[in-house]
Design a protein around this motif. Structure first.
Motif, short mmCIF file in Angstrom:
data_model
loop_
_atom_site.label_atom_id
_atom_site.label_comp_id
_atom_site.label_asym_id
_atom_site.label_seq_id
_atom_site.Cartn_x
_atom_site.Cartn_y
_atom_site.Cartn_z
N SER A 1 -2.27 8.84 1.65
CA SER A 1 -2.34 7.51 1.04
C SER A 1 -3.38 7.51 -0.08
CB SER A 1 -2.71 6.47 2.11
OG SER A 1 -2.67 5.17 1.57
N PRO A 2 -2.92 7.39 -1.34
CA PRO A 2 -3.82 7.26 -2.48
C PRO A 2 -3.88 5.80 -2.94
CG PRO A 2 -1.66 7.86 -3.26
CD PRO A 2 -1.55 7.70 -1.76
N GLY A 3 -4.88 5.50 -3.74
CA GLY A 3 -4.95 4.18 -4.34
C GLY A 3 -6.19 4.03 -5.20
N PRO A 4 -6.40 2.82 -5.71
CA PRO A 4 -7.59 2.59 -6.53
C PRO A 4 -8.86 2.80 -5.69
CG PRO A 4 -6.10 0.70 -6.59
CD PRO A 4 -5.59 1.64 -5.55
N THR A 5 -9.88 3.36 -6.32
CA THR A 5 -11.11 3.61 -5.58
C THR A 5 -11.71 2.31 -5.04
OG1 THR A 5 -13.23 4.74 -5.62
CG2 THR A 5 -12.66 3.47 -7.56
N ARG A 6 -12.37 2.43 -3.91
CA ARG A 6 -13.03 1.27 -3.29
C ARG A 6 -14.53 1.30 -3.51
NH1 ARG A 6 -10.38 2.81 2.37
NH2 ARG A 6 -11.01 4.80 1.50
N ASP A 7 -15.03 2.33 -4.18
CA ASP A 7 -16.47 2.50 -4.36
C ASP A 7 -16.99 1.73 -5.56
OD1 ASP A 7 -16.35 4.26 -2.23
OD2 ASP A 7 -16.22 6.04 -3.51
N GLU A 8 -18.12 1.06 -5.38
CA GLU A 8 -18.75 0.36 -6.51
C GLU A 8 -19.20 1.34 -7.58
OE1 GLU A 8 -21.82 -2.34 -5.30
OE2 GLU A 8 -20.53 -3.30 -3.81
N ASP A 9 -19.65 2.51 -7.19
CA ASP A 9 -20.11 3.52 -8.15
C ASP A 9 -19.03 4.58 -8.36
OD1 ASP A 9 -20.25 4.72 -5.64
OD2 ASP A 9 -22.09 5.82 -6.10
N ALA A 10 -17.80 4.14 -8.46
CA ALA A 10 -16.64 5.02 -8.51
C ALA A 10 -16.75 6.10 -9.58
CB ALA A 10 -15.39 4.20 -8.75
N VAL B 1 0.85 -1.18 0.00
CA VAL B 1 0.00 0.00 0.00
C VAL B 1 0.90 1.24 0.00
CG1 VAL B 1 -1.63 1.33 1.40
CG2 VAL B 1 -1.96 -1.12 1.10
N LEU B 2 0.54 2.20 -0.83
CA LEU B 2 1.33 3.41 -0.97
C LEU B 2 0.94 4.41 0.12
CD1 LEU B 2 3.33 5.21 -2.47
CD2 LEU B 2 1.47 5.83 -4.04
N ARG B 3 1.91 4.80 0.90
CA ARG B 3 1.73 5.87 1.88
C ARG B 3 2.94 6.78 1.77
NH1 ARG B 3 -0.96 2.91 7.13
NH2 ARG B 3 -3.03 2.83 6.21
N TRP B 4 2.65 8.05 1.69
CA TRP B 4 3.69 9.07 1.71
C TRP B 4 3.76 9.63 3.11
CZ3 TRP B 4 6.66 9.40 -2.47
CH2 TRP B 4 6.16 8.94 -3.67
N VAL B 5 4.96 9.77 3.66
CA VAL B 5 5.12 10.31 5.01
C VAL B 5 5.96 11.57 4.97
CG1 VAL B 5 4.77 8.17 6.29
CG2 VAL B 5 7.06 8.72 5.46
#
Length: 173
Positions: free
Chosen positions: A82-91, A59-63
């Protein structure tokens, strides 16, 4: 001395966990039931485990690292994103900003802007924010985010959240 922002490593898990808990305490003190906030920020070991496992999973985390080399572990990481792929079904966008936090001492320093830039840059993105967190919503609006729908219940803190979305931003210059 310049604040270094870099990709988090497993070795940062304890300092990152401290930062997350302290940021929750500082940012949510006026927004959450004090007992609920205390309960949710009491288990440092669990938060360290979560940071460790997520970093091990990639998992990408910038500190943001405290420029004071003598800072105790609880003050070594002063912000993260921390960014990443959306987790929403209706993204509405493929990218989600999962988290961005800065310790209160560093509010207004430009650190959150730097974290936002490294985490999502000019890309289209969505995020979830506590519905009552007007300070955070105002921050996100400065980056082109707008509310896009009804609130949902957030089970961890037990308060509603709203999604905010922004289109890709045009590069300046």
């Amino acid at each position: 001395m310049e604040i270094e922002i870099r990709r988090a490593e497993v070795a940062d898990a304890e300092a990152g966990a401290w930062c997350q808990l302290k940021c929750w305490q500082e940012a949510y003190a006026e927004l959450l039931d004090p007992d609920r906030l205390a309960e949710r920020t009491a288990d440092l070991d669990l938060r360290i485990e979560r940071w460790t496992s997520r970093l091990e999973e990639g998992v990408l985390r910038w500190v943001a690292i405290n420029p004071d080399p003598a800072a105790p572990v609880q003050d070594q990481v002063i912000g993260f994103a921390s960014p990443g792929p959306t987790r929403d079904e209706d993204a509405p966008t493929p990218l989600e900003l999962y988290a961005i936090y800065v310790r209160a001492k560093w509010w207004g320093s430009g650190l959150a802007h730097r974290l936002m830039d490294v985490a999502i840059g000019k890309e289209a993105a969505s995020l979830w924010v506590l519905a009552g967190n007007e300070r955070a919503k105002a921050f996100y609006r400065r980056y082109g985010f707008v509310e896009d729908g009804a609130p949902i219940d957030e089970p961890f803190f037990g308060v509603p959240e709203i999604r905010m979305v922004r289109p890709a931003q045009e590069a300046v210059g």
